[in-house]
Design an enzyme around this catalytic site. Structure first.
Site, short mmCIF file in Angstrom:
data_model
loop_
_atom_site.label_atom_id
_atom_site.label_comp_id
_atom_site.label_asym_id
_atom_site.label_seq_id
_atom_site.Cartn_x
_atom_site.Cartn_y
_atom_site.Cartn_z
N GLU A 291 0.84 -1.21 0.00
CA GLU A 291 0.00 0.00 0.00
C GLU A 291 0.87 1.25 0.00
OE1 GLU A 291 -3.99 -1.06 2.49
OE2 GLU A 291 -2.29 -0.17 3.53
N PRO A 292 1.65 1.44 -1.04
CA PRO A 292 2.51 2.62 -1.03
C PRO A 292 1.75 3.91 -1.28
CG PRO A 292 2.70 1.47 -3.13
CD PRO A 292 1.76 0.65 -2.28
N ARG A 294 3.43 7.53 -0.13
CA ARG A 294 4.54 8.45 -0.33
C ARG A 294 5.47 8.02 -1.48
NH1 ARG A 294 6.38 11.32 4.02
NH2 ARG A 294 5.47 9.72 5.35
N ARG A 331 4.09 19.89 6.53
CA ARG A 331 5.00 18.86 7.03
C ARG A 331 6.21 19.41 7.80
NH1 ARG A 331 7.34 15.43 4.48
NH2 ARG A 331 6.91 13.67 5.86
N TYR A 335 6.09 17.83 11.37
CA TYR A 335 7.02 16.70 11.58
C TYR A 335 8.48 17.09 11.52
CZ TYR A 335 2.82 14.45 9.54
OH TYR A 335 1.55 14.05 9.22
N CYS A 362 0.81 33.74 9.28
CA CYS A 362 1.07 34.48 10.50
C CYS A 362 1.40 33.54 11.64
CB CYS A 362 -0.13 35.35 10.85
SG CYS A 362 -0.29 36.66 9.67
N GLU A 363 2.56 32.96 11.54
CA GLU A 363 2.98 32.03 12.58
C GLU A 363 4.50 31.87 12.45
OE1 GLU A 363 0.12 29.07 13.34
OE2 GLU A 363 1.62 27.61 13.95
N TYR A 391 1.49 14.11 0.78
CA TYR A 391 0.98 14.72 2.02
C TYR A 391 1.18 16.24 2.05
CZ TYR A 391 0.98 9.81 3.33
OH TYR A 391 0.77 8.46 3.34
N1 LLP Z 1 -1.44 2.09 4.53
C1 LLP Z 1 -1.91 2.56 5.69
C2 LLP Z 1 -2.87 1.79 6.46
C3 LLP Z 1 -1.48 3.81 6.16
O1 LLP Z 1 -1.94 4.27 7.32
C4 LLP Z 1 -0.57 4.57 5.39
C5 LLP Z 1 -0.12 5.88 5.84
C6 LLP Z 1 -0.11 4.03 4.18
C7 LLP Z 1 -0.57 2.78 3.79
C8 LLP Z 1 0.83 4.75 3.29
O2 LLP Z 1 2.05 5.04 3.90
P1 LLP Z 1 3.20 5.71 3.00
O3 LLP Z 1 3.61 4.71 1.95
O4 LLP Z 1 2.65 6.93 2.41
O5 LLP Z 1 4.30 6.00 3.96
N2 LLP Z 1 1.01 12.64 6.96
C9 LLP Z 1 2.26 11.91 7.23
C10 LLP Z 1 2.16 10.47 6.80
C11 LLP Z 1 1.03 9.73 7.47
C12 LLP Z 1 0.93 8.33 6.99
C13 LLP Z 1 -0.37 7.75 7.37
N3 LLP Z 1 -0.57 6.42 6.89
C14 LLP Z 1 3.41 12.61 6.52
O6 LLP Z 1 3.19 13.65 5.92
O7 LLP Z 1 4.54 12.14 6.58
#
Ligand code: LLP
Length: 442
Positions: A291-292, A294, A331, A335, A362-363, A391
């Protein structure tokens, strides 16, 4: 020159190109701030993932985690590439429906799906619902029974494995709001309940250990743990999953300091470990789903800004402000995420200053990049912040009542607007004038 830019990314005038389109032309046509995607790069990554599975001759599925970047055009691109996607809300599901995304290829995630959302998913006929907790198991069983509709489900489990990443984006540990805990036996109980539910067809197990992960070993541990559990479930519960979904989380390179593996290396390790473990236990191979989010979109995206005001505090710091910031990319503030930027007019110019790229919100925390090397700049120059495809848009806000930027897709020298820039009128579209009787005394 920034090591992420190569000669092929520049035209004869040394302007930065994205998907074969001059970024300065994009700015003239669509203004800034502007999210720009190289959609050819997204397709290339999808194909690279497919190639790894196919080279290993395993049954697989790639399900794009659409929370990373969800628009109608994006769901259409994913459908063109014939992969699946996951949605985590009625809103993402609705967007996928508007895109005519094949509903059978949708997984529905979420740790607190409402009855309305579950009903919407049942009506849409999504491919599967990933059940997160006992409350949902119960609600979905009842809804499916009331509708006399069979529903394909997976169970999300919390495997008790911690990924080395930011606390906010780490999800696999025991102390997590997501999934049925494995170590305490909740997952076993969930399997029993799902098996007993007349209208639920339990086909798989899902887990996701975190995001922006740089090491293989978390994924290998997850596979070892899951296959061990599957072996036990086969004997004790007469259940063996057809699908093992190991989630996403493959880390990407945002800055020179990041040295991630290729996303495909994660997948290769996952597949090889699954083959080895199933052989060791003498078990059939489940289909492997990933489930990619990012890793499909981050490096394909760039945000273009126009430079405006600057402030030089002698001996302390020079700030350059752009016409966007935390509203289009939260981000860094949320983060401490790091990015790199180049000047779109010529990324090959030698750097002669170190600046901090500030936003216009404004922050004080509204900073995009600390300590960015840049050549001399002038107001009006276009700054390209690299690798903002994941994201950024999806977490954008209207803070300070700033309209959200437009999104443009570029491929093979052509560009297309896929999300219009918000107007001021869009900002007040849902506002209602005050009509409560006044209590103010004249
Ligand atoms: N599957 C599930 C169940 C997830 O919760 C997520 C991400 C993914 C797949 C995809 O993960 P990825 O491949 O994108 O790393 N907003 C944060 C990232 C939150 C990720 C939430 N879940 C950021 O900007 O880094």
């Amino acid at each position: 020159m920034n090591e992420q830019i190569s000669a092929e990314d520049l035209n004869e005038e040394n302007h930065l190109m994205i998907g074969g389109v001059d970024t300065l032309t994009l700015v003239k046509q669509y203004q800034t701030p502007l999210y720009v995607y190289d959609t050819g790069a997204i397709r290339t990554t999808i194909n690279a993932f497919k190639a790894v599975f196919e080279a290993n001759h395993v049954d697989y599925q790639i399900s794009y985690a659409s929370k990373a970047f969800a628009t109608i055009a994006m769901y259409q691109l994913i459908a063109q590439e014939q992969i699946h996607c996951d949605v985590v809300s009625g809103g993402e599901l609705y967007t996928a429906q508007q895109a005519d995304f094949p509903m059978g290829n949708v997984s529905f995630h979420g740790n607190n799906k409402s009855v309305a959302e579950l009903t919407m998913a049942l009506e849409a006929g999504v491919g599967n619902i990933v059940i997160d907790n006992f409350y949902e198991l119960d609600q979905l069983s009842q809804l499916a029974a009331a509708r006399q509709q069979r529903v394909t489900v997976m169970l999300r489990i919390a495997p008790g494995i911690e990924a080395h990443t930011h606390d906010y984006i780490s999800t696999g540990q025991e102390d997590s709001k997501f999934g049925f805990d494995l170590n305490s036996g909740q997952a076993d109980e969930a399997v029993k309940q799902a098996q007993a539910a007349e209208y639920l067809d339990l086909v798989g197990i899902h887990c996701h250990i975190g995001s922006q992960i740089f090491e293989l070993n978390g994924f290998e541990m997850i596979v070892d743990k899951l296959i061990g559990v599957f072996a036990r479930w086969q004997t004790e519960l007469d259940f063996y999953p057809q699908i093992m979904n190991v989630g996403g989380g493959f880390g990407v390179k945002y800055t020179a300091a990041d040295q991630p593996l290729q996303p495909t290396e994660f997948v290769d390790a996952i597949v090889k470990e699954t083959i080895a473990q199933t052989k060791a236990y003498n078990l059939p191979m489940p289909a492997i789903w990933i489930e990619p989010g990012r890793s499909l979109v981050a490096t394909a995206g760039t945000t273009l800004y126009t430079l405006g005001a600057s402030k030089d505090i002698p001996g302390i710091r020079k700030y350059l402000a752009v016409d966007g910031g935390m509203g289009d990319n939260i981000r860094p503030a949320l983060y401490e995420a790091k990015y790199e930027a180049v000047l779109a007019k010529d990324p090959t110019l030698p750097s002669d200053q170190v600046v901090t790229i500030a936003g216009k919100y404004c922050e004080s925390g509204d900073m995009l990049i600390k300590d960015q090397q840049l050549p001399a700049t002038e107001p009006g120059d276009v700054l390209a912040v690299l690798d903002t495809g994941a994201y950024g848009y999806s977490m954008a806000s209207n803070y300070n009542r700033n309209p959200r930027p437009a999104v443009v897709f570029c491929e093979d020298g052509c560009s297309q607007l896929v999300v219009q820039r918000e107007s001021y009128a869009d900002l007040t579209r849902l506002d209602q004038p005050l009509t409560l009787p006044t209590t103010t005394k004249a």
